[in-house]
Design an enzyme around this catalytic site. Structure first.
Site, PDB file in Angstrom:
ATOM      1  CG  ASP A 348      -0.043 -20.067   4.885  1.00  0.00           C
ATOM      2  OD1 ASP A 348      -1.161 -19.767   4.447  1.00  0.00           O
ATOM      3  OD2 ASP A 348       0.358 -21.232   5.005  1.00  0.00           O
ATOM      4  CG  ASP A 671       3.269 -24.245   5.124  1.00  0.00           C
ATOM      5  OD1 ASP A 671       2.539 -23.633   4.325  1.00  0.00           O
ATOM      6  OD2 ASP A 671       2.833 -25.002   6.009  1.00  0.00           O
ATOM      7  CG  ASP A 675       2.434 -19.736   1.333  1.00  0.00           C
ATOM      8  OD1 ASP A 675       1.426 -19.022   1.190  1.00  0.00           O
ATOM      9  OD2 ASP A 675       2.471 -20.717   2.091  1.00  0.00           O
TER      10      ASP A 675
END
Length: 930
Positions: A348, A671, A675
């Site tokens: 990410d 985070d 996700d």
């Protein structure tokens, strides 16, 4: 309830709305239709009686809990391993035969591994439970026309919920009215900026991240106020969809787990086949079946590497401890090795490659361009003329630049005072209350020496025009607190907002001396486009003065303001991210960015950290483009691309699955709540410890305590070392087990006396595994560990070269054991003395072979004889144990051994030295085969 996500990505069946019709995508309907379908009133809210009825119909606004197996089934699953089956069978047989010591040792090994596996599974189930904490809050609702506060669990579809800055959204809402409402949806969508909301009707295909007329459960209101009707609760919300995805995802078995399972199955079949051959051969030769059965059990006990499960656990645990020292906390032991096999890292962007802290990096005024040093929300940094460099930063006095350029001063003041955010210090970290973009401008003002708080104290805010998606700017009106003889009787208006909209308000621009001149609109737009082309978000600032007491309105601003400057900001990349990406590429590990942010921002950050450097043939794909790719072409497209932007949680799952379908061992970092499903699907899920949500942490296998992508590179290195050390242990221990089994088999086939007894075999296996083999777990990393490509996922645990070495050492053990056993008997030694000599041959050869296994390709002298002092300690302890089993009367009685002479010891050492020399020659000629 709210159903549709990105076009083509939804897989849930429509639910029934309050009115009984198929539930539509509420973001795509006019407000009056939404209200009608939900059977509610967007002013008075629901009646109490209707609320009670709907609570019965729809249930509580909580996420459904998973129904996992009970404790019994969790424990039972830990025994589902072929090697464990053989160990349990061996324990049962030895117990039946009265060999209680043998049975106890085997059962202890099984029990230890069962407890470890059980604890790991219980901890993993906390991933789904963590989601519940995100919706446990209180909500302000309007029912029966009255404002009241209720637990969020009591909300029902159709409830009218009131929102204010700082509130956590309790359910999915369609907005009915708002004023400057902005929401931080980064945990759900990956969007780094707070999203401005409005009431406009949107196309049905609008993705979640762009639905400006909706707010979603678990997100945070950062500014403004609003009201919305509940369109989805509990498991029907977007958060509930992520919960469903996580529940449907089965954690992928690690490469080590898969290889050990195949290895165990192969070993089990081989052991059972050998035992059956031995039993049948003995019976065919006329031996008693009961005696042959005992011999077959001895063969099985000898061939089973009882120490292997414990060695794997200890080696992984040592890797966990080393990784913890490097700020990576491991939640599941097997993933330590999996990191070493990783072929692609999907990360990410927000909070992983970047700081997750908006930072003003450049400011333009009509007088020139300035660089802003420092990053994040801390006050460290200065504003310097572009290109001033480090020396200029050191020489520049704080605030001097803002004083020298009046336009810069007013631009910073507009950014700091026309602002609703706060930056506060909590411990060693700076935290934001409000919109991150506003926080960035507030921090920039401080770096330029502009005290917005002092200005507000002397000139309080008397009015404001909040930022909306239609207005695209915010304006504040300030009046002097006390009469001033020097005052001109005027109020001050400060504005910040989108460049094009602020330019529409302006007719002049300010120079460095504060003089207002002609506005060069085209030149300003060119500067803004240049900033935007590098991935920066650009806001314009302006100022004007109004006669005291004049009301603030859009009309009296238009065409009367003075442009003071542009501020360009972005979420900066982490300083160590670029070096970590380079190290991953050097190690043969691909790095891909998967984010919910805009493609332009994602591509800029990807270039800054080196993901797309020298990879012109690679592409960036958006979630919409991914949905348009046929399923059979998706793996190839995912393989080629390096940046994936504007993707949903479902699409992240598809991306990970597509990579795994091509044989990749995929690590996923993230985070946010969005996700979590992909973290669980990946071979290795890595969550950020500081900025990560609890959901992401619980869904992950590894948590980075410093939120630094560079830590992943260190973890990959540790993972490779763990696999190397496990391989060394297996290559070291299997010759002993194979040799013991073959010794028994030869004795049965030859109709001879057993050279070693089952109890003695267990002594050899368990003591050498603990004192010698486990010391390999402490072996330091060999040079060049991160310069070689990752281990191929399909590569077997033991290559042909390693198998040949195992066969070579096994042959040497069998030959040496039979030679000394027969020699001792021929020399008049008792059967107990001959067996004691045979036991010590096994241990001595293992001891010398241990030093060879410290490196599978290099000599022990090249890696340093004392570089692993645990090996020296283990050798000394093992030597003491062999002296005890040989000369202690108690040990002699337990293990049927007897003291042996010095001459016998010399012959034992000679066999060990000869075996060591043969292995050294083999290593020299085969080292290039690894």
């Amino acid at each position: 309830m709210e159903r549709t996500r990105q076009a083509g990505s939804t897989g849930r069946r429509p639910a029934a709305a309050a009115g009984g019709t198929a539930d539509p995508a509420h973001h795509g309907l006019p407000l009056h239709e939404v209200v009608l379908l939900l059977g509610t009133d967007h002013v008075q809210g629901l009646a109490s009686e209707e609320v009670a009825r709907r609570q019965v119909q729809f249930g509580a606004n909580v996420l459904p809990r998973s129904r996992g197996g009970g404790i019994f089934w969790k424990l039972a699953r830990q025994f589902n391993n072929p090697l464990v089956y053989v160990l349990l069978a061996a324990a049962a047989v030895t117990l039946f035969l009265g060999e209680y010591l043998d049975s106890g040792v085997i059962l202890a090994v099984v029990l230890v591994n069962t407890v470890i596996g059980f604890v790991q599974e219980v901890r993993a189930e906390a991933a789904l439970d963590a989601l519940h904490s995100l919706v446990r809050t209180r909500a302000v609702v309007v029912r029966d026309g009255q404002r009241q506060e209720v637990p969020s669990e009591d909300l029902v579809p159709g409830d009218l919920v009131l929102l204010d800055a700082g509130d956590k959204v309790p359910a999915d809402l369609r907005l009915v009215r708002l004023s400057g409402l902005r929401a931080d949806e980064s945990a759900l969508t990956g969007e780094s900026d707070a999203v401005a909301k409005d009431e406009v009707v949107l196309p049905l295909t609008t993705p979640v991240a762009d639905r400006r007329n909706m707010v979603y459960s678990g997100t945070l209101v950062t500014a403004g106020t609003g009201a919305g009707v509940v369109v989805a609760i509990g498991g029907e919300t977007e958060l509930g969809e992520i919960h469903r995805l996580m529940g449907a995802v089965q954690p992928v078995a690690t490469p080590l787990t898969q290889k050990l399972a195949r290895f165990s199955m192969t070993l089990t079949v081989a052991i059972l086949a050998l035992a059956a051959v031995a039993f049948l051969a003995g019976v065919a030769r006329g031996q008693e079946p009961a005696q042959m059965f005992t011999a077959a059990v001895a063969l099985a006990v000898g061939a089973i590497p009882e120490g292997l499960p414990a060695a794997v656990t200890v080696t992984l645990a040592i890797g966990v401890r080393r990784m913890a020292r490097r700020r990576a906390v491991v939640r599941r032991l097997p993933v330590v090795e999996t990191l070493g096999s990783t072929t692609v890292i999907c990360s990410d962007k927000t909070g992983t490659f970047t700081e997750n802290q908006m930072t003003v990096r450049a400011i333009w005024t009509p007088a020139g361009t300035y660089d802003v040093t420092g990053s994040g929300y801390g006050p460290e940094g200065r504003i310097l003329p572009a290109g001033a460099g480090v020396r200029g930063a050191a020489e520049e006095a704080g605030g001097a630049t803002a004083t020298a350029d009046v336009a810069l001063h007013w631009s910073l003041l507009a950014g700091g005072a026309c602002n609703d955010a706060k930056v506060i210090r909590e411990g060693d970290a700076w935290q934001v209350q409000g919109d991150p973009t506003e926080a960035a401008m507030l921090v920039a003002a401080g770096k330029g020496g502009v005290d917005a708080a002092h200005f507000l104290a002397a000139t309080p805010r008397r009015g404001a025009l909040p930022f909306t998606s239609e207005r695209q700017y915010m304006a504040t009106l300030h009046s002097p607190r006390l009469p001033d003889s020097s005052a001109t009787g005027q109020d001050t208006v400060l504005v910040k907002g989108a460049v094009e909209r602020v330019l529409e308000l302006c007719s002049r621009q300010m120079d460095s001396h504060g003089v207002e001149g002609h506005l060069t609109t085209q030149a300003v737009l060119e500067v803004a486009h240049r900033f935007a082309g590098t991935g920066l978000r650009v806001l314009a600032t302006a100022v004007m003065h109004l006669p005291a007491g004049t009301a603030l309105s859009d009309a009296n601003l238009h065409g009367h303001m003075t442009l003071t400057g542009l501020q360009a900001m972005f979420d900066p990349p982490r300083e160590a991210a670029a070096a970590a990406v380079r190290a991953c590429h050097q190690a043969g590990v691909a790095v891909k960015m998967i984010t919910g942010d805009h493609v332009g921002t994602a591509a800029t950050i990807a270039g800054a950290v080196g993901i797309t450097a020298d990879r012109a043939d690679r592409t960036a794909l958006t979630g919409t483009e991914l949905d348009a790719i046929p399923a059979d072409q998706l793996p190839d497209a995912v393989e080629r691309a390096t940046v994936f932007a504007r993707v949903s949680p479902e699409q992240k799952l598809r991306l990970i699955g597509a990579l795994q379908s091509r044989g990749h061992v995929a690590a996923m970092t993230g985070d946010g709540v969005n996700d979590a499903p992909a973290l669980r699907q990946a071979n290795v899920g890595i969550a950020m410890g500081r900025s990560g949500t609890e959901v992401a942490k619980e869904a992950s296998d590894i948590v980075l305590t410093d939120d630094d992508f560079a830590t992943i590179e260190a973890a990959v290195e540790e993972g490779r070392n763990v696999f190397d050390n496990l391989t060394k242990f297996i290559v070291w221990t299997l010759p002993t087990n194979m040799g013991e089994g073959l010794v028994i088999l030869v004795a049965i086939l030859a109709g001879a006396t057993l050279p070693v007894l089952p109890t003695q075999i267990l002594w050899i296996n368990m003591t050498t595994a603990v004192c010698l083999g486990l010391m390999l777990a402490f072996e330091p990393k060999e040079p060049g560990l991160m310069s070689r490509p990752p281990r191929a996922p399909g590569r077997p645990l033991l290559t042909w070269t390693l198998t040949l070495r195992i066969l070579l050492v096994s042959t040497l053990l069998v030959a040496g054991t039979w030679w000394i056993f027969e020699l001792e008997l021929a020399g008049g030694a008792s059967l107990a003395e001959a067996r004691t000599a045979a036991v010590n041959v096994f241990v001595a050869v293992e001891l010398f072979y241990l030093f060879s296994c410290r490196s599978l390709t290099r000599s022990v002298w090249r890696i340093g004889f004392f570089s692993n002092r645990w090996v020296i300690l283990g050798v000394l302890v093992q030597a003491a144990g062999q002296l005890a089993i040989t000369y202690s009367p108690v040990m002699n009685g337990l293990f049927h051994t007897a003291p042996i002479s010095v001459d016998t010891w010399l012959r034992i050492l000679g066999i060990a030295v000869l075996a060591s020399l043969v292995v050294a020659v083999d290593k020299r000629f085969r080292r290039h085969a690894f």
